[in-house]
Every structure is written in structure tokens, then in C-alpha cells.
Design a protein around this motif. Sequence first.
Motif, PDB file in Angstrom:
ATOM      1  N   UNK A  11      -3.760   9.166   0.616  1.00 35.98           N
ATOM      2  CA  UNK A  11      -2.838  10.247   0.315  1.00 35.98           C
ATOM      3  C   UNK A  11      -3.389  11.613   0.670  1.00 35.98           C
ATOM      4  N   UNK A  12      -4.713  11.739   0.632  1.00 36.81           N
ATOM      5  CA  UNK A  12      -5.369  12.999   1.012  1.00 36.81           C
ATOM      6  C   UNK A  12      -5.907  12.956   2.434  1.00 36.81           C
ATOM      7  N   UNK A  16      -5.260  14.867   7.095  1.00 34.58           N
ATOM      8  CA  UNK A  16      -6.324  15.488   7.889  1.00 34.58           C
ATOM      9  C   UNK A  16      -6.604  14.686   9.156  1.00 34.58           C
ATOM     10  N   UNK A  17      -6.635  13.362   9.018  1.00 30.80           N
ATOM     11  CA  UNK A  17      -6.864  12.515  10.185  1.00 30.80           C
ATOM     12  C   UNK A  17      -5.739  12.670  11.198  1.00 30.80           C
ATOM     13  N   UNK A  18      -4.503  12.753  10.694  1.00 32.85           N
ATOM     14  CA  UNK A  18      -3.358  12.908  11.594  1.00 32.85           C
ATOM     15  C   UNK A  18      -3.451  14.222  12.368  1.00 32.85           C
ATOM     16  N   UNK A  19      -3.932  15.279  11.722  1.00 39.41           N
ATOM     17  CA  UNK A  19      -4.086  16.569  12.397  1.00 39.41           C
ATOM     18  C   UNK A  19      -5.101  16.494  13.534  1.00 39.41           C
ATOM     19  N   UNK A  20      -6.009  15.523  13.446  1.00 42.86           N
ATOM     20  CA  UNK A  20      -7.020  15.327  14.485  1.00 42.86           C
ATOM     21  C   UNK A  20      -6.635  14.202  15.445  1.00 42.86           C
ATOM     22  N   UNK A  21      -5.391  13.732  15.328  1.00 48.15           N
ATOM     23  CA  UNK A  21      -4.888  12.626  16.164  1.00 48.15           C
ATOM     24  C   UNK A  21      -5.700  11.348  15.972  1.00 48.15           C
ATOM     25  N   UNK A  22      -6.147  11.146  14.734  1.00 48.11           N
ATOM     26  CA  UNK A  22      -6.861   9.924  14.365  1.00 48.11           C
ATOM     27  C   UNK A  22      -5.970   9.111  13.431  1.00 48.11           C
ATOM     28  N   UNK A  23      -5.874   7.820  13.689  1.00 45.06           N
ATOM     29  CA  UNK A  23      -5.021   6.960  12.871  1.00 45.06           C
ATOM     30  C   UNK A  23      -5.798   6.475  11.647  1.00 45.06           C
ATOM     31  N   UNK A  24      -5.312   6.728  10.446  1.00 43.08           N
ATOM     32  CA  UNK A  24      -5.990   6.220   9.244  1.00 43.08           C
ATOM     33  C   UNK A  24      -5.759   4.727   9.075  1.00 43.08           C
ATOM     34  N   UNK A  25      -6.575   4.090   8.283  1.00 44.35           N
ATOM     35  CA  UNK A  25      -6.371   2.668   8.000  1.00 44.35           C
ATOM     36  C   UNK A  25      -6.794   2.341   6.579  1.00 44.35           C
TER      37      UNK A  25
END
Length: 286
Positions: A11-12, A16-25
Amino acid sequence: MLGNDQWKPLGLTGMFLDALSIVPTKDNFWSSTTPQDHHTHYKGRLVEPYSRLQSVVSTLSRGPVAPSDRIGFADKQLIMKSCAADGKLLRADFPAAIIDLVLFNRAKLHQHILEQTETENNRVLGEVWATSVDLGYTGRLNYKVLLSVTSAALSVTPDFLGLPDDVEYVAWESNTTSDIHMLATERELIVPESESKLDFQLWYFAPVLPNKWTILGEIDTKWIPFSNDRFTGLEVTDTKAHFFINGLEGENVSLKFLNAEKQLVHVSCQIPSSGEMKINIPDPIC
């Protein structure tokens, strides 16, 4: 470990990951609540008690959805709530992020400003995440998704969700898709308390089209019932609208709409060999 809260940081961290174009998992999960023997890793017959929640948060993260049941134990129906027949994930436009109100609430708790008793302006909020899907029409077909887990009841208004004042919205919860609520500008909707990870609340908010119809989408079969991964080419006028749904040839797609009389309309379509099908509103036939 089974039943843990490893999903909560998404949720947090997701925003931030999306802003860096990184996909969370979130990592993998067991889709079935049937006890499974895993002699090589886990000992004994163990069970994942919160498989539905694990599936929801994996889908809302916009990252991989990774069911890892033992062969023969997977819950196909639950797994397919995240994807189309060919395995394509049906996602929101952004990773679900914890809402500002929760962050403010936690800051007050940390500073010991809140008392132990709950009041209207003093209540303990758990994990409350939100995301959205914009189907076009100059931003006026913006759908919202709200997840509430182990949280106090929440008062939701169009302003709370950042919705335009001049667009009417309807709302429903994933477990009661036949119970549609009208969300008027001057009226609030109460998201009930979620007492445990088993009774999480997953709410959807859909805009009413100018012709008074509402595209609810795949509300009985998918976690994200109105994904841009499924719906394309939406065009809207004051009296009608049309869009395309895509998928695997032969795939059955179950859609629901709310007509101008606020009645539910169900349409079941089978994807042709072209991989897409046009749907018109009103008169949504395949």
C-alpha cells in the motif's frame, strides 16, 4: 509463511515503485483453502486461510499474480478473477495505494493524539487502499476501486474519492454485486467495518453515462471488472456509446450494465476469432 501480512507494505511501496517504472510484487500465494501437503518445504498439512485477500492484493498491486498451490489443489475460479482466459492480467491503471486519511490517522496514533475510544473523528483505520481505471471520454469515465481490510467504518463521498461533481456515480461491493448504491454528490456511502482479513470490503465506483446507462463490467467474475486490459475503443455521445472487449477466441465474457431505469442488465458474450467484439449501449447484445 501462510496467512502472514507480507502484502501490507504494498500500500505504501507500490506508489513509489510505480513512479520509478518498477513493478511491485507480493510474492506467491496458495489459492486454495484446502489443506496441502508440502513435504519438501512446509511440514504437515497446512492451509492458507486468506486466499481471497492474497488474490485481491496481488491483482491490485499491478504486479505478478503467482498462485503456487500443489498440483491438483489450485482454485481455478479464484485464480481466474485476476485474468482473462489466456492468462492476461486484468489490472487497474495504477497500483493500489494507501489513502491519505489512513496516513494522517497513523501519524496521530504515533503522536498519541488519538484516544483509545473511537468517535466519528477519532477511529482506527486499517489498510484502506484505492486505485482507478480511466476508460476515456476526456477523463469522465473514471472508475474507482477501494479496498478496506481490518478497518473501522468509513464514510465515502464523491469528494472523498476525487470524483467530478457533475458526473453521477453508482457503487457496489464485490460480495453483493446485485446491491447497487447511488452515490449522489450530497450523500455519503458508509463502507462497513472490516473486522478481520476474512471480511475485507472491496468497493467499486462507476460513472453513469450521459444516456443514463452504466458499464459495470465483469462484476461477478473479475477483481477489476472494467480494466483497460479488456475494454478498448470506448466512444460516448449523449444518447449512446460503444466499446470493444478483447480476449481469447471462444472465451466467454459475462458483462453487466445498469440501464436508465436502474435495472441490472446481463449480457454473456463469446469472443470471436478476431479476438474482439463490439458492444453497443443501449441494447448491449453480442
